[in-house]
Enzyme design. Structure first.
Site, PDB file in Angstrom:
ATOM      1  N   HIS A 103       5.603   6.814   7.017  1.00 44.65           N
ATOM      2  CA  HIS A 103       5.578   6.840   5.657  1.00 44.65           C
ATOM      3  C   HIS A 103       4.957   7.616   4.352  1.00 44.65           C
ATOM      4  O   HIS A 103       4.282   8.620   4.745  1.00 44.65           O
ATOM      5  CB  HIS A 103       4.437   5.426   5.295  1.00 44.65           C
ATOM      6  CG  HIS A 103       3.162   5.879   5.615  1.00 44.65           C
ATOM      7  ND1 HIS A 103       1.893   5.828   6.882  1.00 44.65           N
ATOM      8  CD2 HIS A 103       1.703   6.288   5.101  1.00 44.65           C
ATOM      9  CE1 HIS A 103       0.962   6.118   7.488  1.00 44.65           C
ATOM     10  NE2 HIS A 103       0.620   6.486   6.358  1.00 44.65           N
ATOM     11  N   GLU A 141      -2.687  13.219   0.330  1.00 43.46           N
ATOM     12  CA  GLU A 141      -4.582  13.455   1.076  1.00 43.46           C
ATOM     13  C   GLU A 141      -4.474  14.972   1.392  1.00 43.46           C
ATOM     14  O   GLU A 141      -5.815  15.099   1.361  1.00 43.46           O
ATOM     15  CB  GLU A 141      -3.773  12.472   2.112  1.00 43.46           C
ATOM     16  CG  GLU A 141      -3.517  11.255   1.179  1.00 43.46           C
ATOM     17  CD  GLU A 141      -3.705  10.396   1.738  1.00 43.46           C
ATOM     18  OE1 GLU A 141      -3.369   9.852   3.156  1.00 43.46           O
ATOM     19  OE2 GLU A 141      -4.255   8.863   1.502  1.00 43.46           O
ATOM     20  N   HIS A 175       2.544   9.577   0.595  1.00 44.78           N
ATOM     21  CA  HIS A 175       0.327   8.812  -0.512  1.00 44.78           C
ATOM     22  C   HIS A 175       1.691   9.448  -1.170  1.00 44.78           C
ATOM     23  O   HIS A 175       2.431  10.637  -1.834  1.00 44.78           O
ATOM     24  CB  HIS A 175       0.290   9.354   0.639  1.00 44.78           C
ATOM     25  CG  HIS A 175       0.032   8.596   1.696  1.00 44.78           C
ATOM     26  ND1 HIS A 175      -0.989   8.095   1.914  1.00 44.78           N
ATOM     27  CD2 HIS A 175      -0.209   8.875   2.697  1.00 44.78           C
ATOM     28  CE1 HIS A 175      -1.602   7.308   2.635  1.00 44.78           C
ATOM     29  NE2 HIS A 175      -0.427   7.759   3.576  1.00 44.78           N
ATOM     30  N   HIS A 195       0.323  -1.063   0.361  1.00 40.91           N
ATOM     31  CA  HIS A 195      -0.518   0.078   0.003  1.00 40.91           C
ATOM     32  C   HIS A 195       0.698   1.168   0.092  1.00 40.91           C
ATOM     33  O   HIS A 195       0.649   2.241  -0.714  1.00 40.91           O
ATOM     34  CB  HIS A 195      -0.708   0.254   1.542  1.00 40.91           C
ATOM     35  CG  HIS A 195      -1.327  -1.161   0.883  1.00 40.91           C
ATOM     36  ND1 HIS A 195      -2.874  -1.300   0.251  1.00 40.91           N
ATOM     37  CD2 HIS A 195      -1.853  -1.741   2.329  1.00 40.91           C
ATOM     38  CE1 HIS A 195      -3.931  -2.340   0.973  1.00 40.91           C
ATOM     39  NE2 HIS A 195      -3.302  -3.133   1.498  1.00 40.91           N
ATOM     40  N   HIS A 246       3.443  11.223   6.144  1.00 40.45           N
ATOM     41  CA  HIS A 246       3.054  11.042   7.609  1.00 40.45           C
ATOM     42  C   HIS A 246       4.144  10.313   8.497  1.00 40.45           C
ATOM     43  O   HIS A 246       4.610   9.348   8.191  1.00 40.45           O
ATOM     44  CB  HIS A 246       1.435   9.742   6.997  1.00 40.45           C
ATOM     45  CG  HIS A 246       0.523  10.567   5.965  1.00 40.45           C
ATOM     46  ND1 HIS A 246      -0.549   9.886   6.322  1.00 40.45           N
ATOM     47  CD2 HIS A 246       0.242  11.879   6.215  1.00 40.45           C
ATOM     48  CE1 HIS A 246      -1.565  10.631   5.426  1.00 40.45           C
ATOM     49  NE2 HIS A 246      -1.011  12.279   5.390  1.00 40.45           N
ATOM     50  N   THR A 260      -5.990   6.942   7.445  1.00 42.96           N
ATOM     51  CA  THR A 260      -6.659   7.690   5.867  1.00 42.96           C
ATOM     52  C   THR A 260      -6.916   5.859   5.203  1.00 42.96           C
ATOM     53  O   THR A 260      -6.847   6.028   3.967  1.00 42.96           O
ATOM     54  CB  THR A 260      -5.461   8.255   5.213  1.00 42.96           C
ATOM     55  OG1 THR A 260      -4.319   7.573   5.464  1.00 42.96           O
ATOM     56  CG2 THR A 260      -6.098   9.564   5.986  1.00 42.96           C
ATOM     57  N   THR A 261      -6.572   5.068   5.539  1.00 45.74           N
ATOM     58  CA  THR A 261      -6.369   3.643   5.089  1.00 45.74           C
ATOM     59  C   THR A 261      -7.449   2.646   6.306  1.00 45.74           C
ATOM     60  O   THR A 261      -7.355   3.231   6.839  1.00 45.74           O
ATOM     61  CB  THR A 261      -5.258   2.610   5.064  1.00 45.74           C
ATOM     62  OG1 THR A 261      -4.731   2.421   6.498  1.00 45.74           O
ATOM     63  CG2 THR A 261      -4.187   3.951   4.363  1.00 45.74           C
TER      64      THR A 261
END
Ligand SMILES: *[C@@H]1O[C@H](CO)[C@@H](O)[C@H](O)[C@H]1NC(C)=O
Length: 336
Positions: free
Chosen positions: A109, A122, A111, A84, A135, A217-218
């Site tokens: 991590h 995001e 995005h 992911h 993040h 957010t996941t």
């Protein structure tokens, strides 16, 4: 016996489907998350679009102080492609001050967007996304023993959100992560990264941030995150963004699927308030207020101009009157 084996099989398949499989698009994409993960459909979700004309300045917000960010231990850090995102494990010697409790770091991590896209963050500020977002995830270590224990609990987590835009130069701090991506191209691959100054991933001006209550957010989208989104952005080069967009796969083997577009769309703010640590230029007055202020000033100027005009006219009239009487008296003088 056969029955039990079958039953176990069915439970395992159901568990795997409910607990594991989600994507950003397609039949398991973000619109379908709430079906398997009810909290994803709840009313305090992340990310959000931060409208700077409707944020609330909070002068009481304490300054955010990252500790131990400059030297996160001496041991190598794990860098992991989990299918992911790319995730770097962080030691609990890194922690945040400026919250009611102590939040220690667990992982960071990223995005990002489609290959070639400059949209991949995001969070958005005034409906503008940036190329990517970092993040840094922390948990309340005063109350909980681990990230997984804290994750479902109210205010269990504190996440720093750093918007990343494309600038002119290569960012050496991000290179500590990006230069290792080729070692973990496929899902579930791991590598080690020498510790580096994580603080240099952060933008300038840590005193300017937005604060709100939101979620992961996941999936499972737990509404347990005290969010801090910085106003200033970090910058990486176009080459670095491409490295992020083009190196990783979300699959373990062939057929390989590129790991791109791993960002969630902004969620409704609903009844929440977004607080800011700073007064924004332009947010002291809304556009409407600015407009009426402008019109007001214009009207004032006009009134002043009219007043000056009439006063000037009056003075001129008076002067002309004086001159007439002078002429009159001198005429009388010659008569005599
Ligand atoms: C988050 O929610 C808690 C509990 O409702 C509240 O006390 C706190 O003020 C909220 N914080 C923000 C930044 O909205």
């Amino acid at each position: 016996m056969l029955f039990f084996t079958l039953l176990l099989e069915v439970i395992w398949i159901l568990a795997a489907d409910g607990g594991q499989h989600w994507t950003y698009e397609g039949p398991h994409g973000q619109d379908h998350w709430p079906a398997s993960y009810p909290e994803c459909g709840s009313n305090a979700q992340s990310p959000i679009n931060i409208q700077t004309d409707s944020v609330t300045f909070d002068p009481e917000l304490p300054t955010l102080q990252p500790h131990g960010y400059d030297q996160p231990g001496t041991e190598p850090l794990d860098l992991h492609n989990n299918g992911h995102t790319v995730q770097l494990s962080l030691p609990p010697t890194m922690y945040l001050e400026g919250f009611p409790r102590k939040y220690v770091a667990a992982q960071l991590h990223l995005h990002w967007g489609e290959t070639g896209s400059l949209g991949g963050s995001e969070h958005q500020i005034n409906s503008e996304a940036t190329a990517a977002e970092l993040h840094i995830v922390h948990y309340d270590s005063d109350s909980y023993g681990s990230l997984s224990e804290a994750a479902p609990m109210p205010q269990g987590l504190a996440v720093l959100g750093i918007l990343i835009e494309v600038g002119e130069t290569k960012n050496p701090a991000y290179e500590h992560i990006l230069s290792h991506l080729h070692e973990i191209r496929n899902k579930d691959q791991k590598t080690s990264v020498p510790p580096f100054n994580v603080g240099e991933l952060l933008p300038q001006r840590l005193d300017q941030f937005f604060r709100y209550n939101g979620s992961l957010t996941t999936p499972p989208c737990y509404q347990s995150v005290l969010w801090t989104v910085f106003n200033r952005k970090a910058q990486i080069s176009m080459g670095q963004l491409e490295e992020l967009q083009e190196t990783l796969f979300s699959t373990e083997e062939e057929p390989s699927r590129p790991l791109v577009r791993n960002y969630r769309a902004p969620q409704p703010l609903n009844q929440r308030t977004v607080f800011t640590s700073f007064i924004q230029v332009g947010s002291v007055y809304t556009t409407g207020e600015m407009l009426s202020l402008g019109v007001g000033i214009l009207v004032c100027c006009l009134c002043l101009l009219l007043a000056v005009y009439f006063i000037a006219r009056k003075i001129r009239k008076k002067r002309l009157g004086n001159r007439k009487s002078v002429v009159f008296t001198s005429a009388r003088a010659t008569e005599a």
